[in-house]
Design a protein around this motif. Sequence first.
Motif, PDB file in Angstrom:
ATOM      1  N   PHE A   1      -6.221   5.341 -13.050  1.00  0.00           N
ATOM      2  CA  PHE A   1      -6.591   4.096 -13.734  1.00  0.00           C
ATOM      3  C   PHE A   1      -5.854   3.985 -15.067  1.00  0.00           C
ATOM      4  O   PHE A   1      -5.256   2.960 -15.389  1.00  0.00           O
ATOM      5  CB  PHE A   1      -8.112   4.072 -13.967  1.00  0.00           C
ATOM      6  CG  PHE A   1      -8.652   2.753 -14.450  1.00  0.00           C
ATOM      7  CD1 PHE A   1      -9.193   1.841 -13.552  1.00  0.00           C
ATOM      8  CD2 PHE A   1      -8.641   2.416 -15.797  1.00  0.00           C
ATOM      9  CE1 PHE A   1      -9.703   0.618 -13.983  1.00  0.00           C
ATOM     10  CE2 PHE A   1      -9.143   1.194 -16.234  1.00  0.00           C
ATOM     11  CZ  PHE A   1      -9.672   0.295 -15.328  1.00  0.00           C
TER      12      PHE A   1
ATOM     13  N   LEU B   1      -9.134   9.971 -10.231  1.00  0.00           N
ATOM     14  CA  LEU B   1      -9.343   8.529 -10.350  1.00  0.00           C
ATOM     15  C   LEU B   1      -9.096   7.989 -11.759  1.00  0.00           C
ATOM     16  O   LEU B   1      -8.370   7.018 -11.942  1.00  0.00           O
ATOM     17  CB  LEU B   1     -10.767   8.166  -9.914  1.00  0.00           C
ATOM     18  CG  LEU B   1     -11.004   8.180  -8.404  1.00  0.00           C
ATOM     19  CD1 LEU B   1     -12.479   8.002  -8.091  1.00  0.00           C
ATOM     20  CD2 LEU B   1     -10.191   7.091  -7.731  1.00  0.00           C
TER      21      LEU B   1
ATOM     22  N   SER C   1      -4.843   6.931  -0.659  1.00  0.00           N
ATOM     23  CA  SER C   1      -4.179   5.657  -0.378  1.00  0.00           C
ATOM     24  C   SER C   1      -4.469   4.681  -1.506  1.00  0.00           C
ATOM     25  O   SER C   1      -5.604   4.599  -1.992  1.00  0.00           O
ATOM     26  CB  SER C   1      -4.705   5.098   0.947  1.00  0.00           C
ATOM     27  OG  SER C   1      -4.555   3.707   0.962  1.00  0.00           O
TER      28      SER C   1
ATOM     29  N   GLU D   1       0.821  -1.187   0.000  1.00  0.00           N
ATOM     30  CA  GLU D   1       0.000   0.000   0.000  1.00  0.00           C
ATOM     31  C   GLU D   1       0.862   1.246   0.000  1.00  0.00           C
ATOM     32  O   GLU D   1       1.903   1.282   0.670  1.00  0.00           O
ATOM     33  CB  GLU D   1      -0.815  -0.059   1.280  1.00  0.00           C
ATOM     34  CG  GLU D   1      -2.015   0.771   1.197  1.00  0.00           C
ATOM     35  CD  GLU D   1      -2.848   0.570   2.428  1.00  0.00           C
ATOM     36  OE1 GLU D   1      -3.088  -0.589   2.820  1.00  0.00           O
ATOM     37  OE2 GLU D   1      -3.225   1.582   2.992  1.00  0.00           O
TER      38      GLU D   1
ATOM     39  N   SER E   1      -4.120   0.665  -2.495  1.00  0.00           N
ATOM     40  CA  SER E   1      -3.793  -0.709  -2.094  1.00  0.00           C
ATOM     41  C   SER E   1      -3.561  -1.533  -3.353  1.00  0.00           C
ATOM     42  O   SER E   1      -4.496  -1.841  -4.087  1.00  0.00           O
ATOM     43  CB  SER E   1      -4.944  -1.329  -1.302  1.00  0.00           C
ATOM     44  OG  SER E   1      -5.369  -0.459  -0.284  1.00  0.00           O
ATOM     45  N   PHE E   2      -2.299  -1.867  -3.593  1.00  0.00           N
ATOM     46  CA  PHE E   2      -1.937  -2.562  -4.836  1.00  0.00           C
ATOM     47  C   PHE E   2      -1.868  -4.069  -4.651  1.00  0.00           C
ATOM     48  O   PHE E   2      -1.469  -4.570  -3.597  1.00  0.00           O
ATOM     49  CB  PHE E   2      -0.539  -2.121  -5.302  1.00  0.00           C
ATOM     50  CG  PHE E   2      -0.488  -0.768  -5.943  1.00  0.00           C
ATOM     51  CD1 PHE E   2      -0.682  -0.622  -7.313  1.00  0.00           C
ATOM     52  CD2 PHE E   2      -0.231   0.363  -5.186  1.00  0.00           C
ATOM     53  CE1 PHE E   2      -0.619   0.630  -7.910  1.00  0.00           C
ATOM     54  CE2 PHE E   2      -0.167   1.621  -5.773  1.00  0.00           C
ATOM     55  CZ  PHE E   2      -0.352   1.752  -7.141  1.00  0.00           C
ATOM     56  N   THR E   3      -2.218  -4.804  -5.708  1.00  0.00           N
ATOM     57  CA  THR E   3      -1.813  -6.201  -5.868  1.00  0.00           C
ATOM     58  C   THR E   3      -1.126  -6.217  -7.222  1.00  0.00           C
ATOM     59  O   THR E   3      -1.781  -6.189  -8.258  1.00  0.00           O
ATOM     60  CB  THR E   3      -3.024  -7.150  -5.874  1.00  0.00           C
ATOM     61  OG1 THR E   3      -3.741  -6.968  -4.654  1.00  0.00           O
ATOM     62  CG2 THR E   3      -2.583  -8.600  -5.980  1.00  0.00           C
TER      63      THR E   3
ATOM     64  N   ASP F   1      -4.716   0.417 -12.352  1.00  0.00           N
ATOM     65  CA  ASP F   1      -5.951  -0.382 -12.392  1.00  0.00           C
ATOM     66  C   ASP F   1      -5.817  -1.663 -11.569  1.00  0.00           C
ATOM     67  O   ASP F   1      -6.753  -2.436 -11.461  1.00  0.00           O
ATOM     68  CB  ASP F   1      -6.359  -0.694 -13.845  1.00  0.00           C
ATOM     69  CG  ASP F   1      -5.240  -1.363 -14.619  1.00  0.00           C
ATOM     70  OD1 ASP F   1      -4.091  -1.384 -14.134  1.00  0.00           O
ATOM     71  OD2 ASP F   1      -5.513  -1.876 -15.719  1.00  0.00           O
ATOM     72  N   ASP F   2      -4.614  -1.882 -10.992  1.00  0.00           N
ATOM     73  CA  ASP F   2      -4.446  -3.019 -10.077  1.00  0.00           C
ATOM     74  C   ASP F   2      -4.434  -2.547  -8.616  1.00  0.00           C
ATOM     75  O   ASP F   2      -3.974  -3.260  -7.737  1.00  0.00           O
ATOM     76  CB  ASP F   2      -3.165  -3.803 -10.407  1.00  0.00           C
ATOM     77  CG  ASP F   2      -1.916  -2.916 -10.405  1.00  0.00           C
ATOM     78  OD1 ASP F   2      -2.054  -1.683 -10.247  1.00  0.00           O
ATOM     79  OD2 ASP F   2      -0.809  -3.461 -10.565  1.00  0.00           O
ATOM     80  N   ALA F   3      -4.934  -1.320  -8.387  1.00  0.00           N
ATOM     81  CA  ALA F   3      -4.974  -0.789  -7.019  1.00  0.00           C
ATOM     82  C   ALA F   3      -6.399  -0.396  -6.650  1.00  0.00           C
ATOM     83  O   ALA F   3      -7.199  -0.046  -7.511  1.00  0.00           O
ATOM     84  CB  ALA F   3      -4.072   0.440  -6.908  1.00  0.00           C
ATOM     85  N   THR F   4      -6.689  -0.467  -5.346  1.00  0.00           N
ATOM     86  CA  THR F   4      -7.960   0.028  -4.828  1.00  0.00           C
ATOM     87  C   THR F   4      -7.664   1.358  -4.143  1.00  0.00           C
ATOM     88  O   THR F   4      -6.741   1.450  -3.333  1.00  0.00           O
ATOM     89  CB  THR F   4      -8.566  -0.984  -3.831  1.00  0.00           C
ATOM     90  OG1 THR F   4      -8.860  -2.175  -4.555  1.00  0.00           O
ATOM     91  CG2 THR F   4      -9.838  -0.443  -3.203  1.00  0.00           C
ATOM     92  N   ILE F   5      -8.426   2.380  -4.510  1.00  0.00           N
ATOM     93  CA  ILE F   5      -8.073   3.733  -4.089  1.00  0.00           C
ATOM     94  C   ILE F   5      -9.029   4.283  -3.045  1.00  0.00           C
ATOM     95  O   ILE F   5     -10.241   4.250  -3.214  1.00  0.00           O
ATOM     96  CB  ILE F   5      -8.016   4.659  -5.330  1.00  0.00           C
ATOM     97  CG1 ILE F   5      -6.944   4.118  -6.280  1.00  0.00           C
ATOM     98  CG2 ILE F   5      -7.733   6.100  -4.924  1.00  0.00           C
ATOM     99  CD1 ILE F   5      -6.898   4.771  -7.615  1.00  0.00           C
ATOM    100  N   SER F   6      -8.441   4.770  -1.948  1.00  0.00           N
ATOM    101  CA  SER F   6      -9.239   5.344  -0.876  1.00  0.00           C
ATOM    102  C   SER F   6      -8.869   6.804  -0.693  1.00  0.00           C
ATOM    103  O   SER F   6      -7.698   7.165  -0.780  1.00  0.00           O
ATOM    104  CB  SER F   6      -8.981   4.613   0.442  1.00  0.00           C
ATOM    105  OG  SER F   6      -9.275   3.249   0.306  1.00  0.00           O
ATOM    106  N   ALA F   7      -9.875   7.620  -0.428  1.00  0.00           N
ATOM    107  CA  ALA F   7      -9.610   9.046  -0.249  1.00  0.00           C
ATOM    108  C   ALA F   7     -10.582   9.625   0.758  1.00  0.00           C
ATOM    109  O   ALA F   7     -11.229  10.639   0.531  1.00  0.00           O
ATOM    110  CB  ALA F   7      -9.719   9.761  -1.589  1.00  0.00           C
TER     111      ALA F   7
END
Lengths: 85, 165
Positions: free
Chosen positions: B27, B23, B45, B7, B47-49, B32-38
Amino acid sequence: MARQKHKSKEIEEVLQYAEQNGWIVEVHNKSKSHAWGVMKCQNNDTNCWNGIYCSTSVWSTPKNTMNHAKQLKRIVDKCIYKEDK
Amino acid sequence: MKEFDFELIFKLADGKQDSSEYLDALFENGCDDATISAGQLGMISLSFTREALNASEAIESAISDVKKAIPSVKLVEASPDIVSISDISSILGHSRQYTRKLFNSDTTSLPAPIHIGNPSIWHLSEVLNWLKSIGKQESRINENLFELSYITKQINIKRQLEACK
């Protein structure tokens, strides 16, 4: 009115799980955006991971659906308001 | 290729408070392999895979993708690195009581925390190496996590040194 469902089964399942845990799922209406919507924690508390995860975007077509679903679930699970903690 | 879960947290430096407008740029620039929090204004933030040959490539390419999308961002923290006993427990998948017991079992060789307090915190890579050296929990620790926590530690220390300039 019930909200629109996410077209990925795995992501939709996590969104319902988030809703059961007090999150609100908002669907965007902008069809051009890559972001399908957003999940928001109603507690929006700065004491919970500085509040940074309280609003998390949900992609329409992430690179890997399973991974995105897993990441979203992880965010719901680390919320300090989650009941079974 | 290996898969790395990590992360990155950034501060938006240009004074724009709402990160949602970034956003699509994120992307399209490879996040596009991360989940984005704001949830926190002015912070973002991811969160990558991410699949990569090694941890260094995974993290460096992720930072570069974010900077392409939002040139003015400043990295705040890369994780997993800075951890409490509670964080270590969830990473290793056992109870806090058990981690405390492990930490108390060999206090002379236990790495010194980077902060002593309530809670105390450590660098994850130092704790993992210690667990390996005393022959505990080796099977539970994913080899990628050793690599990843070593890189995140370097990145965070470098970031802190830059803040001293």
